[in-house]
Design an enzyme around this catalytic site. Sequence first.
Site, PDB file in Angstrom:
ATOM      1  CG  ASP A 179       1.250  -5.610  -0.993  1.00 11.53           C
ATOM      2  OD1 ASP A 179       2.325  -5.492  -1.472  1.00 11.53           O
ATOM      3  OD2 ASP A 179       0.144  -5.330  -1.489  1.00 11.53           O
ATOM      4  CG  ASN A 187       0.832   6.522  -0.793  1.00  3.18           C
ATOM      5  OD1 ASN A 187       0.741   6.897   0.300  1.00  3.18           O
ATOM      6  ND2 ASN A 187       1.631   5.610  -1.237  1.00  3.18           N
ATOM      7  CG  HIS A 192       3.041  10.352  -1.349  1.00  2.00           C
ATOM      8  ND1 HIS A 192       2.457  10.813  -2.262  1.00  2.00           N
ATOM      9  CD2 HIS A 192       3.446   8.833  -1.693  1.00  2.00           C
ATOM     10  CE1 HIS A 192       2.536  10.162  -3.388  1.00  2.00           C
ATOM     11  NE2 HIS A 192       3.016   8.963  -3.116  1.00  2.00           N
ATOM     12  CG  ASP A 196       5.416   8.271   4.405  1.00  2.00           C
ATOM     13  OD1 ASP A 196       5.504   7.557   3.324  1.00  2.00           O
ATOM     14  OD2 ASP A 196       6.082   9.345   4.338  1.00  2.00           O
ATOM     15  CD  GLU A 222       2.693  -1.231  -1.619  1.00  2.00           C
ATOM     16  OE1 GLU A 222       1.857  -1.488  -2.437  1.00  2.00           O
ATOM     17  OE2 GLU A 222       3.545  -0.468  -1.550  1.00  2.00           O
TER      18      GLU A 222
END
Length: 302
Positions: A179, A187, A192, A196, A222
């Site tokens: 993770d 974010n 965002h 990405d 994630e």
Amino acid sequence: MRVLVAEDDATSRLVLETTLRKRGYEVVSAEDGEMAWGYLSGEDHPRLALLDWMMPGLSGLEVCKKIRQRSDADERYVYIVFLTGKGDIKEVLAGLEAGADDYIKKPFNVDELELRLRAGKRIIELQDQLVEAKQLLRHQAEYDALTGILNRGALLKRVEVELARASRGEGCLGVAMMDLDHFKNVNDTHGHQAGDEVLREAVRRILGVVRPYDIFGRYGGEEFLLVIPTNAATTVPFERVRSAIAERQFAIDQIEIPVTLSIGVAWSDPNSKLEELLGRADAALYQAKENGRNRVEEAPPS
């Protein structure tokens, strides 16, 4: 488009070759059925075939049947036209039932032959479009659209297969839940789109240090899953992955973003079940988060 002309009569074969070349086709020729099958069984085989009904070695009917039995027959379809002097409708039907697409009687009319081949070209083009669409759908069903790696469903199917292999005593699996730390902050702070790009860059770095036969995919958000078949339970491969993420900041839109990765690892044994392994790896990931993040934690044996 290449056309195979399989005709044992030299004069007829020459007429066909000359006619087709004048009309823009690339022609390969065979004087018997064995030679025709040699061309059509190759990897880059012609997609149009004119097969004489009666030939030495293999008949046109036998060649047709062998073509249709190929394992890749649906992927690289061969459009087959029989050349026959036979007028018996039963024999024509036998050819069509064997997998032929069309037939033309000898002596043939050049314009009629051209029309039959044009129809074959259209069929092949449509078939190729269907194959391409099917491959695209298969890819979309198995791979994550954002990162290009396996999605959760395809990922778990692959792990099930490897787990079954490991349960037969062929080594063990290191199952790692991974993770990205504080990803929500990325974010919230940078947007965002930046988030990405962080995910894509993380995937690129991880792919750069795992082996081709390791199983790696996006588990969700994630979170990633990495499964390593091994004969020795060592965290060295997972430390390599963690280091690949943390060793330098992520340059996103000319902004340097620090990113780290927490990893929880569980080792399989011959009796391990997938859900139990995932649960143990997830618990180890939680422990890695609790112990300060940017670290690898191992789950205790089951």
